[in-house]
Design a protein around this motif. Structure first.
Motif, PDB file in Angstrom:
ATOM      1  N   VAL A 144       0.850  -1.187   0.000  1.00 52.72           N
ATOM      2  CA  VAL A 144       0.000   0.000   0.000  1.00 52.72           C
ATOM      3  C   VAL A 144       0.889   1.241   0.000  1.00 52.72           C
ATOM      4  CG1 VAL A 144      -1.936  -1.099   1.206  1.00 52.72           C
ATOM      5  CG2 VAL A 144      -0.142   0.034   2.527  1.00 52.72           C
ATOM      6  N   ALA A 145       0.342   2.345  -0.477  1.00 55.21           N
ATOM      7  CA  ALA A 145       1.062   3.614  -0.445  1.00 55.21           C
ATOM      8  C   ALA A 145       0.095   4.725  -0.064  1.00 55.21           C
ATOM      9  CB  ALA A 145       1.703   3.919  -1.798  1.00 55.21           C
ATOM     10  N   PHE A 146       0.463   5.470   0.968  1.00 54.82           N
ATOM     11  CA  PHE A 146      -0.310   6.627   1.415  1.00 54.82           C
ATOM     12  C   PHE A 146       0.382   7.863   0.860  1.00 54.82           C
ATOM     13  CE2 PHE A 146      -1.055   9.627   5.194  1.00 54.82           C
ATOM     14  CZ  PHE A 146      -2.211  10.146   4.623  1.00 54.82           C
ATOM     15  N   VAL A 147      -0.300   8.574  -0.038  1.00 49.77           N
ATOM     16  CA  VAL A 147       0.340   9.685  -0.740  1.00 49.77           C
ATOM     17  C   VAL A 147      -0.589  10.894  -0.787  1.00 49.77           C
ATOM     18  CG1 VAL A 147       1.685   8.103  -2.182  1.00 49.77           C
ATOM     19  CG2 VAL A 147      -0.519   8.972  -3.013  1.00 49.77           C
ATOM     20  N   HIS A 148      -0.005  12.035  -1.132  1.00 47.00           N
ATOM     21  CA  HIS A 148      -0.814  13.228  -1.351  1.00 47.00           C
ATOM     22  C   HIS A 148      -0.674  13.670  -2.809  1.00 47.00           C
ATOM     23  CE1 HIS A 148       3.141  15.079  -0.465  1.00 47.00           C
ATOM     24  NE2 HIS A 148       2.729  16.052  -1.240  1.00 47.00           N
ATOM     25  N   GLU A 149      -1.757  14.199  -3.337  1.00 45.35           N
ATOM     26  CA  GLU A 149      -1.810  14.677  -4.716  1.00 45.35           C
ATOM     27  C   GLU A 149      -2.099  16.171  -4.683  1.00 45.35           C
ATOM     28  OE1 GLU A 149      -3.944  12.853  -8.531  1.00 45.35           O
ATOM     29  OE2 GLU A 149      -5.376  13.817  -7.180  1.00 45.35           O
ATOM     30  N   VAL A 150      -1.139  16.969  -5.157  1.00 47.04           N
ATOM     31  CA  VAL A 150      -1.291  18.419  -5.145  1.00 47.04           C
ATOM     32  C   VAL A 150      -2.430  18.827  -6.071  1.00 47.04           C
ATOM     33  CG1 VAL A 150      -0.166  20.630  -5.634  1.00 47.04           C
ATOM     34  CG2 VAL A 150       1.142  18.748  -4.607  1.00 47.04           C
ATOM     35  N   GLU A 151      -3.295  19.697  -5.572  1.00 46.66           N
ATOM     36  CA  GLU A 151      -4.443  20.151  -6.359  1.00 46.66           C
ATOM     37  C   GLU A 151      -3.974  20.800  -7.659  1.00 46.66           C
ATOM     38  OE1 GLU A 151      -8.445  21.622  -4.550  1.00 46.66           O
ATOM     39  OE2 GLU A 151      -7.166  23.379  -4.778  1.00 46.66           O
ATOM     40  N   GLY A 152      -4.559  20.365  -8.774  1.00 38.51           N
ATOM     41  CA  GLY A 152      -4.179  20.891 -10.073  1.00 38.51           C
ATOM     42  C   GLY A 152      -3.019  20.177 -10.711  1.00 38.51           C
ATOM     43  N   CYS A 153      -2.428  19.214 -10.001  1.00 43.85           N
ATOM     44  CA  CYS A 153      -1.270  18.469 -10.514  1.00 43.85           C
ATOM     45  C   CYS A 153      -1.524  16.974 -10.319  1.00 43.85           C
ATOM     46  CB  CYS A 153       0.010  18.887  -9.793  1.00 43.85           C
ATOM     47  SG  CYS A 153       0.371  20.650  -9.887  1.00 43.85           S
ATOM     48  N   PRO A 154      -2.380  16.365 -11.137  1.00 43.53           N
ATOM     49  CA  PRO A 154      -2.742  14.957 -10.936  1.00 43.53           C
ATOM     50  C   PRO A 154      -1.545  14.026 -11.042  1.00 43.53           C
ATOM     51  CG  PRO A 154      -3.533  15.762 -13.059  1.00 43.53           C
ATOM     52  CD  PRO A 154      -3.060  16.951 -12.303  1.00 43.53           C
ATOM     53  N   LEU A 155      -1.543  13.006 -10.197  1.00 44.07           N
ATOM     54  CA  LEU A 155      -0.473  12.020 -10.209  1.00 44.07           C
ATOM     55  C   LEU A 155      -0.577  11.119 -11.436  1.00 44.07           C
ATOM     56  CD1 LEU A 155      -0.605  10.906  -6.457  1.00 44.07           C
ATOM     57  CD2 LEU A 155       1.189  12.285  -7.533  1.00 44.07           C
ATOM     58  N   ALA A 156       0.563  10.620 -11.883  1.00 41.11           N
ATOM     59  CA  ALA A 156       0.590   9.610 -12.937  1.00 41.11           C
ATOM     60  C   ALA A 156       0.433   8.254 -12.254  1.00 41.11           C
ATOM     61  CB  ALA A 156       1.901   9.683 -13.713  1.00 41.11           C
TER      62      ALA A 156
END
Length: 327
Positions: A144-156
């Motif tokens: 599992v991975a707990f991550v944050h995604e910056v608003e306006g910059c979607p993760l790949a």
């Protein structure tokens, strides 16, 4: 120089990324190191494999030939490693391999997991790059991975991963010196920081792009320092910079944490895992993953309520985080 699998993996990464800078990030190494490695490979073969252009790197005819032979070898080695790890997992007993970007919920999450899963080997991998952690989940190096995604910059997000949303929008606060004029205010306007240097870590996925967008929309173009947030704390404390921070951040004797008016900076908090062939979420064989999300929710709530400024923000916005779910 004999070519090894790591060299072939580097060549494939450069071709896929289209630039040495992006490939270095994918491989978790510095660009100068990758450039040196590529130069040694090309010297060994006696010809260039990539043409360096203003827009990036493009394989030469020889490079395309080498890549056509390298890709199946790299893919086969990755499959071999995955199968070997799976066999080791089956014989080594239950384990849960966690990846995470920085979060003050981690301590409470690990404590809850260890209490709920006695006898499970729980390991933690920290990385500033959410994308790197997601690739490790996809390749079965993490459960599992707990991550944050910056608003306006979607993760790949690698194909096939599934996610649960811990928090749809976590506001990002700002940390500044305790004697900063804006520190006396309960809420800080971006305009109050127009004369300050901002510090941001460009290796955190989306962090610089997100901050640049928000500052631009506010009509601000302040000087920006690039560096890690450990260094940033020292500079902030003496008034040399301000920086975005998580709302769960703890103040210090020489530094305060304040919300920004209208919450222009935000991230989404996500927990990723892989699906089993039947569609069920997996972690450590399924059983260890069950309840991990609930443990994370409880740990995040604990960290949020411990931060005074964030607790006031949650009360003002009538957040459900203020209320523990029914047992």
């Amino acid at each position: 120089m004999e070519l090894e699998v790591r060299h072939l993996r580097a060549l494939c990464a450069i071709a896929d990324a289209g630039s040495l800078h992006k490939a270095a990030r994918l491989l978790g190494m510095s660009q100068p190191s990758l450039t040196t490695q590529l130069r040694r490979i090309e010297n060994s073969l006696g010809a260039e494999l990539f043409s360096r252009e203003r827009t990036g790197c493009r394989p030469t005819p020889l490079g395309r030939t080498v890549l056509s032979r390298a890709r199946p070898l790299v893919s086969g080695m990755a499959a071999l490693v995955t199968e070997a790890r799976a066999a080791a997992d089956r014989s080594a007993g239950p384990r849960l391999r966690i990846g995470s970007t920085a979060s003050r919920a981690l301590v409470g999450w690990l404590r809850r997991l260890r209490h709920r899963l006695p006898g499970t080997d729980i390991t933690l991998r920290m990385d500033v790059s959410a994308g790197a952690l997601l690739r490790m989940v996809a390749s079965d190096q993490l459960d599992v991975a707990f991550v944050h995604e910056v608003e306006g910059c979607p993760l790949a997000v690698p194909e096939g991963l599934v996610a649960r949303v811990l928090l749809e929008r976590e506001p990002q606060f700002v940390s500044l010196a305790r004697d900063h004029p804006a520190a006396a205010m309960p809420v800080v306007d971006l305009a109050d920081l127009a004369g300050d240097r901002w510090m941001v870590d460009p290796t955190v996925d989306g962090e610089w792009d997100g901050l640049r967008r928000v500052l631009g929309e506010a009509g601000l173009n302040p000087p920006v320092l690039h560096g890690d947030y450990v260094t940033a704390a020292s500079l902030i404390a003496v008034g040399e910079a301000v920086a975005p921070c998580q709302p769960t951040s703890a103040p210090r004797d020489d530094m305060v944490v304040r919300p920004l008016r209208d919450d222009p900076l935000a991230v989404r908090l996500l927990l990723f895992t892989r699906p089993e062939p039947g569609g069920a979420e997996v972690g450590a064989g399924g059983a260890a993953y069950a309840g991990a999300f609930a443990d994370l929710e409880a740990a995040y709530r604990e960290a949020a309520l411990r931060a005074e400024d964030y607790r006031r923000w949650l009360a003002l916005h009538k957040s459900p985080l203020l209320h523990a779910p029914a047992a």
